[in-house]
Design an enzyme around this catalytic site. Sequence first.
Site, PDB file in Angstrom:
ATOM      1  N   CYS A 248       0.824  -1.209   0.000  1.00 39.71           N
ATOM      2  CA  CYS A 248       0.000   0.000   0.000  1.00 39.71           C
ATOM      3  C   CYS A 248       0.858   1.259   0.000  1.00 39.71           C
ATOM      4  O   CYS A 248       0.411   2.313  -0.466  1.00 39.71           O
ATOM      5  CB  CYS A 248      -0.957  -0.005   1.185  1.00 39.71           C
ATOM      6  SG  CYS A 248      -0.142  -0.249   2.771  1.00 39.71           S
ATOM      7  N   HIS A 733      -0.841   0.423   7.556  1.00 41.71           N
ATOM      8  CA  HIS A 733      -1.481   0.576   6.253  1.00 41.71           C
ATOM      9  C   HIS A 733      -1.409   2.039   5.821  1.00 41.71           C
ATOM     10  O   HIS A 733      -1.475   2.948   6.648  1.00 41.71           O
ATOM     11  CB  HIS A 733      -2.940   0.117   6.347  1.00 41.71           C
ATOM     12  CG  HIS A 733      -3.681   0.152   5.048  1.00 41.71           C
ATOM     13  ND1 HIS A 733      -3.259  -0.541   3.927  1.00 41.71           N
ATOM     14  CD2 HIS A 733      -4.814   0.801   4.675  1.00 41.71           C
ATOM     15  CE1 HIS A 733      -4.114  -0.323   2.928  1.00 41.71           C
ATOM     16  NE2 HIS A 733      -5.059   0.495   3.366  1.00 41.71           N
TER      17      HIS A 733
END
Length: 773
Positions: A248, A733
């Site tokens: 990510c 994330h």
Amino acid sequence: QKVPGASGGALPKRRNAKLFLDLETNSDLNSDDFEYEDEAKLVIFPDHYEISLPNIEELPALVTIACDALLSAKSPYRKQEPDSWEEELQASKHAKALVQLDNGVRIPPSGWKCSKCDLRENLWLNLTDGSVLCGKWFFDGSGGNGHAMEHYKETGYPLAVKLGTITPDGADVYSFDEEEPVLDPHIAKHLAHFGIDMLQMQVTENGLRDNDIKPRVSEWEVIQEAGVKLKPMYGPGYTGMKNLGNSCYLNAVMQAIFSIPEFQRAYVGNLPRIFDYSPLDPTQDFNTQMAKLGHGLLSGQYSKPPMKSELIEQVMKEEHKPQHNGISPRMFKAFISKGHPEFSSNRQQDAQEFFLHLINLVERNPVGSENPSDVFRFLVEERTQCCQSRKVRYTERVDYIMQLPVAMEAATNKDELIAYELKRREAEAARRPPPELVRAKIPFSACLQAFSEPNNVEDFWSSALQAKSAGVKTSRFASFPEYLVVQIKKFTFGLDWIPKKLDVSVDMPDFLDISHLRAKGLQPGEEELPDIAPPIVIPDDPKGIYCHSLSRSFLVALDIDESSVMQLAEMGFPLEACRKAVYYTGNLGAEVAFNWIIAHMEEPDFAEPLVIPAFGEVASSGAAAFGAVGLDNQPPEEMVAIIISMGFQRNLAIRALKATNNNLERALEWIFSHPELEEESEPALDMMDMENNANANILAETGSEGPRVKDGSGKYELFGFISHMGTSTMSGHYVCHLKKEGRWVIYNDLRVCASERPPKDLGYIYFYHRIPS
């Protein structure tokens, strides 16, 4: 439409049922005298235009769904079988004798997440061991990854309760073994085993827990805008990217990069030419891979809304079919991370470190006459002052990111923070759920003030005093970039050298004016420090005191400047790489060591521990090494050796040193600002070696144009930011928010939606573009 009885003929018997009801007869519709067929039509008033149903080609999807819902709804005229979910649930055969492990697990009243994938919705508590895991996908795109079912298959623990459904009246319980929802007559006892008091769990009228209607404070919830129904976005520029396993950080950075027109023109605009001139193996060509990725993101070919028929099928069948939208940057990641010890792995990485790695590759692979990375480049003027002699030195360096420190001492809610910390410690000691999070609120103005204030220079050697002294350094912008990238330095090191993250809220402005940070150069009345370098300390000198004072020499110290190491480590680089960078650049500071890191990031041993070679391995003898210094106006050999150790050719090192009057720091910057010279032939550089000092001075004045910068106004507007969730750059994330066509859009890997509440105060890296003056 009435039709004669069946006994009178073979004609079909029908009833014309329109969506508007106009019953003109009192006849019993269930009478045996007539047979009926249903014919449904949608009637549009006032023109009384009729459309036969079903129809999925001419009608909007929502209209078709509404029609189907009306036709299938209960009415006095239609007999339907009872819905299956209205049947009375049966008590589970496992409920009475359920075994619960005494493992000390306690479930808090909120803040739940799946222990395997960090999802925070559709969570199920296993009543045997207290595991909190996600369920399966639903038709509307919500749900989970099926980890609760996987856990049952691994352990055989049969019962789970859905978190968020627990009330004093009961809860939703599912039996994996019986494969259906069940009743648990002993649910209160089973929940109490994990510290859940059913009498304290309330559900509001709309089905949300009381905790859900409060403002969400969890970093994961706020940044991903959880709990808000976000509208998916489709078309060019709204294409998601598949997560390849903790990739990510790459997805977020590339979404931001390809929202910038200069990168769009350089790679997507030049796509035909790049493809035409790509090498035989395009998988190993940076520009080809950038053009391919940019086309995938901007073409719109991989971001199309679902067909009406697919949408209707999903809704009516109540099942979720994953969309095949979005691109998988597998080939791009394989190339861009080739040989890099960190990016080539599937571990989470620092988005800021990856951004600098990408810029380095863009610099080394020019496309066209203008390099798109020029929009980020700016010059920093550093003013260093000796506190004792008051003399100063001005130097310039190239940078791509403005790093803002977090001014924790300026928090505006200190009393709340102190109270929260006391409650948190009490809860931890009593093994109670932690209190609701209180996040430090930091004014942006305080961070900007901390950036502009003078910083102490550790281990400063004053050329005016010919000794160590106290020194301070102040940084200013010698040029303002077209696009300003601002990093909030949330990551730091604890006393145990373990990276940690500051969970803070910074009120980042939509409009930013840093004109007051413009560099002014040497001021009237200021006196410059003499241009004398510190003495050289030979690493293998048995007494550690062998010194050779030279006017243009370079410091090679046994001790490594740990402050520079920590400064680089805070940027996200591996600790051992930072130590090597500081050592091999002779403790000249974090800026010079940063250039070494950029040049060596792709080497296999980049993050390996530092091994200091014996001095004899570098030069045949001390006398031989230093006796040649200055002969024939050549740069000091030890300076040349340092630049060669960074991977540059010997002749290029000599040329750079001559062009900068043997100033090592400026020579490195000169090399990085002239990447095209690395491609020149050896004979051309050999001619430079034959030039005398006078010619070198002429080159320094006329041939060195300096780094390419796009200077202009210092006024900017925010158009994007990358946020990080988690406690470390090595975990968690990343999510990207970009402002497009007047509204904010969230890019969460494959999910691209219109943002409802962009968390601008929780960002990690911010992107500003210059406001035209």
